[in-house]
Design an enzyme around this catalytic site. Structure first.
Site, PDB file in Angstrom:
ATOM      1  CB  THR A 143     -18.464  21.101  33.601  1.00  0.00           C
ATOM      2  OG1 THR A 143     -17.487  20.179  34.097  1.00  0.00           O
ATOM      3  CG2 THR A 143     -19.823  20.426  33.560  1.00  0.00           C
ATOM      4  CB  SER A 144     -13.435  22.143  31.161  1.00  0.00           C
ATOM      5  OG  SER A 144     -13.313  21.171  32.177  1.00  0.00           O
ATOM      6  NE  ARG A 145     -12.498  28.800  30.385  1.00  0.00           N
ATOM      7  CZ  ARG A 145     -13.029  28.883  31.594  1.00  0.00           C
ATOM      8  NH1 ARG A 145     -14.038  28.086  31.922  1.00  0.00           N
ATOM      9  NH2 ARG A 145     -12.565  29.745  32.485  1.00  0.00           N
TER      10      ARG A 145
ATOM     11  CB  CYS B 178      -8.304  19.523  31.015  1.00  0.00           C
ATOM     12  SG  CYS B 178      -9.254  19.095  29.541  1.00  0.00           S
ATOM     13  N   PRO B 179      -8.127  22.622  31.783  1.00  0.00           N
ATOM     14  CG  PRO B 179      -6.002  23.479  32.217  1.00  0.00           C
ATOM     15  CD  PRO B 179      -6.891  22.304  32.513  1.00  0.00           C
TER      16      PRO B 179
ATOM     17  CG  ASN C  72      -6.411  21.468  26.109  1.00  0.00           C
ATOM     18  OD1 ASN C  72      -6.786  22.558  25.677  1.00  0.00           O
ATOM     19  ND2 ASN C  72      -6.314  21.219  27.403  1.00  0.00           N
TER      20      ASN C  72
ATOM     21  CE  LYS D 221      -6.721  22.845  45.111  1.00  0.00           C
ATOM     22  NZ  LYS D 221      -6.804  24.159  45.802  1.00  0.00           N
ATOM     23  CB  ILE D 222     -12.871  20.461  39.182  1.00  0.00           C
ATOM     24  CG1 ILE D 222     -12.959  21.868  39.780  1.00  0.00           C
ATOM     25  CG2 ILE D 222     -14.214  20.055  38.581  1.00  0.00           C
ATOM     26  CD1 ILE D 222     -13.194  22.962  38.758  1.00  0.00           C
TER      27      ILE D 222
ATOM     28  CD  GLU E  62     -19.199  29.912  27.187  1.00  0.00           C
ATOM     29  OE1 GLU E  62     -19.055  30.572  28.227  1.00  0.00           O
ATOM     30  OE2 GLU E  62     -19.261  28.672  27.183  1.00  0.00           O
TER      31      GLU E  62
ATOM     32  CG  HIS F 130     -19.841  29.189  31.610  1.00  0.00           C
ATOM     33  ND1 HIS F 130     -18.904  29.389  30.627  1.00  0.00           N
ATOM     34  CD2 HIS F 130     -19.135  28.950  32.749  1.00  0.00           C
ATOM     35  CE1 HIS F 130     -17.690  29.281  31.140  1.00  0.00           C
ATOM     36  NE2 HIS F 130     -17.814  29.008  32.435  1.00  0.00           N
TER      37      HIS F 130
ATOM     38  CG  ASP G 267     -22.127  24.708  32.608  1.00  0.00           C
ATOM     39  OD1 ASP G 267     -23.318  25.054  32.650  1.00  0.00           O
ATOM     40  OD2 ASP G 267     -21.208  25.320  33.198  1.00  0.00           O
TER      41      ASP G 267
END
Length: 341
Positions: A235-237, A208-209, A214, A156-157, A266, A298, A261
């Site tokens: 902006t994911s992980r 992606c998660p 990955n 979706k994102i 972190e 984040h 982000d």
């Protein structure tokens, strides 16, 4: 139901209280500023449920400490669940729920903002004008129109981000093991293998998660496949990017712009005010020193709409658990496929 809510900020309390009130105030929410980890899990003793965020430590030791205190539900007020040991949760018969979807526009729009910030040097321009320096030297950018944008992850994102970049007139390349018809429906958008995306894209954005497969998707090898001067957005992980490899790429000029982000270490930094301390993470400090790097803490998810979605879904899941209803957003341990004899 009594719920121990960890890693809370004033905005968490405001939106969770509002969602709880809208549901008829069925739960007693007790807020803790500290992160959940093994040594703080004792705070949740006697609470049937805990509510946690992205940087809380929901590892095996934490889960066992929670179970000893009577906790049987972990409610994540986020989408990712890579910080949860699902095997141990299943072993303890502890349910885990998450927020499967919230305003996807928040993260997609922030990614587009990072692109504009880096390209047009908006962070420099703002500081200069504040100092009465109106020179344009060093602020040269480029037109986004006609550039090729690689979208890694077209859920979706990722699809909304692609739609935004399509509006700028960009060519779109996508990579995802599970193609999206909505991405394919965009004019001038097509799927390619990851090496082709890396080699052809002027801008690469990760949506992606984080999975074991990955982890460090962006590493020395994949960076070497990119165009010289590429713009990389995450902006994911944080752990999708090998930070040391990215720093080497910045130094060599392979990465011309980096906007993140999230950061792979972190947990000890973000969501806290460390302005009066000396940060001990030398890698992060080095990253911050580059003029072509922009880091936000984040905050991509941080819109009113997203927080409303997140807290409403979280309260609903806790209520469903208490009432014995099916848990629509339960995170289950993946089933292992039996190998034929």
């Amino acid at each position: 139901m009594k719920v121990a809510v960890f890693s809370t900020e004033p905005y968490d309390r405001k939106f969770l209280d509002a969602a709880n009130a809208a549901a008829g105030s069925p739960h007693e929410l007790v807020y803790f500023d500290v992160r959940l980890e093994p040594k703080t899990a004792l705070l949740a003793a006697g609470f049937p449920a805990v509510c946690v965020f992205v940087n809380d430590d929901v590892s095996a030791d934490t889960l066992r400490a929670l179970a000893n205190g009577g906790t049987c539900l972990v409610a994540l007020r986020c989408t990712g669940y890579n910080n949860v040991d699902l095997e141990v949760a299943a072993e303890l018969d502890m349910k885990v729920v998450r927020v499967v979807a919230y305003s996807p526009y928040s993260v997609a729009e922030h990614a587009a903002g990072l692109i504009q910030m880096l390209n047009r040097k908006l962070y420099r321009a703002y500081s200069r004008v504040r100092d009465d320096n109106f020179s344009l030297n060093g602020l040269l950018g480029f037109d986004l129109h006609g550039k090729t944008v690689g979208v890694v992850g077209t859920g979706k994102i990722g699809v909304i981000f692609a739609q935004i970049m399509h509006g700028f007139g960009c060519h779109l390349l996508g990579y995802d093991p599970y193609p999206s018809p909505k991405f394919e429906a965009l004019e001038d958008a097509r799927y390619v293998d990851l090496p082709d995306l890396l080699a052809q894209s002027d801008i690469i954005s990760l949506h992606c998660p984080l999975t074991p497969e990955n982890h460090h998707l962006i590493n020395a090898t994949t960076i070497a496949q990119m165009k010289d001067g590429v713009m990389l957005i995450n902006t994911s992980r944080g752990k999708l990017i090998d930070t040391k490899a990215a720093i080497a790429g910045i130094k060599s000029g392979k990465i011309g712009y980096l906007g993140i982000d999230v950061y792979e270490e972190e947990e000890e930094l973000f969501f806290r005010d460390l302005s009066d301390t000396v940060i001990q993470d030398d890698t992060f400090q080095l990253l911050q020193s580059f003029p072509n790097v922009v880091v936000t803490a984040h905050q991509a998810f941080f819109t009113r709409e997203a927080l409303n979605d997140i807290t409403t879904t979280t309260i609903t899941s806790i209520s469903d658990f208490e009432q014995g209803n099916p848990l629509k957003d339960e995170v289950k341990l993946p089933q292992k496929v039996a190998t034929p004899a």
